[in-house]
Write a protein that holds these residues in place. Structure first.
Motif, PDB file in Angstrom:
ATOM      1  N   ALA A   7      -6.879  12.507   3.314  1.00 34.21           N
ATOM      2  CA  ALA A   7      -7.088  12.092   1.881  1.00 34.21           C
ATOM      3  C   ALA A   7      -6.263  11.007   1.329  1.00 34.21           C
ATOM      4  CB  ALA A   7      -6.525  13.332   1.104  1.00 34.21           C
ATOM      5  N   ALA A   8      -4.746  10.965   2.182  1.00 33.51           N
ATOM      6  CA  ALA A   8      -3.844   9.827   1.855  1.00 33.51           C
ATOM      7  C   ALA A   8      -4.492   8.402   2.002  1.00 33.51           C
ATOM      8  CB  ALA A   8      -2.560   9.916   2.335  1.00 33.51           C
ATOM      9  N   LEU A   9      -4.994   8.283   3.394  1.00 35.59           N
ATOM     10  CA  LEU A   9      -5.740   7.148   3.961  1.00 35.59           C
ATOM     11  C   LEU A   9      -6.964   6.994   2.895  1.00 35.59           C
ATOM     12  CD1 LEU A   9      -5.338   7.914   7.596  1.00 35.59           C
ATOM     13  CD2 LEU A   9      -4.024   6.255   6.439  1.00 35.59           C
ATOM     14  N   ALA A  10      -7.716   7.824   2.771  1.00 36.23           N
ATOM     15  CA  ALA A  10      -8.900   7.259   1.857  1.00 36.23           C
ATOM     16  C   ALA A  10      -8.492   6.651   0.375  1.00 36.23           C
ATOM     17  CB  ALA A  10      -9.494   8.676   1.421  1.00 36.23           C
ATOM     18  N   THR A  11      -7.280   7.091  -0.155  1.00 40.94           N
ATOM     19  CA  THR A  11      -6.726   6.582  -1.289  1.00 40.94           C
ATOM     20  C   THR A  11      -6.396   4.966  -1.051  1.00 40.94           C
ATOM     21  OG1 THR A  11      -4.486   7.327  -1.006  1.00 40.94           O
ATOM     22  CG2 THR A  11      -6.009   8.615  -2.602  1.00 40.94           C
ATOM     23  N   ARG A  44      -8.434   2.211  -3.040  1.00 38.84           N
ATOM     24  CA  ARG A  44      -7.292   1.045  -3.915  1.00 38.84           C
ATOM     25  C   ARG A  44      -7.902  -0.216  -3.387  1.00 38.84           C
ATOM     26  NH1 ARG A  44      -2.227   4.449  -3.626  1.00 38.84           N
ATOM     27  NH2 ARG A  44      -2.566   6.137  -5.211  1.00 38.84           N
ATOM     28  N   ARG A  45      -7.771  -0.460  -2.115  1.00 38.03           N
ATOM     29  CA  ARG A  45      -7.860  -1.917  -1.666  1.00 38.03           C
ATOM     30  C   ARG A  45      -9.197  -2.700  -1.993  1.00 38.03           C
ATOM     31  NH1 ARG A  45      -6.604  -0.750   4.078  1.00 38.03           N
ATOM     32  NH2 ARG A  45      -4.373  -0.820   3.327  1.00 38.03           N
ATOM     33  N   ALA A  63       0.833  -1.309   0.005  1.00 31.80           N
ATOM     34  CA  ALA A  63       0.150  -0.056   0.038  1.00 31.80           C
ATOM     35  C   ALA A  63       0.775   1.411  -0.106  1.00 31.80           C
ATOM     36  CB  ALA A  63      -0.828  -0.025   1.050  1.00 31.80           C
ATOM     37  N   ASN A  64       0.388   2.203  -0.835  1.00 35.01           N
ATOM     38  CA  ASN A  64       1.157   3.294  -0.745  1.00 35.01           C
ATOM     39  C   ASN A  64       0.126   4.619  -0.735  1.00 35.01           C
ATOM     40  OD1 ASN A  64       0.713   4.428  -3.654  1.00 35.01           O
ATOM     41  ND2 ASN A  64       1.359   2.206  -3.986  1.00 35.01           N
TER      42      ASN A  64
END
Length: 97
Positions: A84-88, A92-93, A38-39
């Motif tokens: 926002a970063a965690l939402a991506t 993706r997951r 994850a990134n």
């Protein structure tokens, strides 16, 4: 709840929720999901969760800094940037499965 509802959530931050909640959540995600590739993107830099060593409070207490295992520090991050970063990662997951 469909994807549209998840992507367009509006509202106020609940009373008593501060920047520390976002720091703790990013740190927890980095520990638990580091090995799945994850990134996130912070300050236009793509980072793998595995590269995050710590998430710290900045002196002004309202912003955060991310310390990477390489020694690089990305500072001045708002709670909104972390969310926002965690939402991506979540997006993706969900779409990978």
């Amino acid at each position: 709840m469909d994807d549209f509802e998840l992507e367009h959530v509006e509202g106020d931050v609940p009373e008593g929720v501060g920047p520390d909640v976002f720091r703790e959540h990013l740190q927890r995600e980095a520990r638990h999901h580091a090995d799945d590739g994850a990134n996130i993107t912070l300050d236009d830099e793509r980072l793998y969760l595995d590269d995050i060593e710590s998430v710290e409070q900045e002196p002004d207490r309202s912003r955060s800094r991310v310390r990477l295992r390489s020694g690089v520090i990305i500072g001045g991050l708002t709670g909104a940037a972390i969310v926002a970063a965690l939402a991506t990662v979540r997006y993706r997951r969900r779409h990978r499965e």
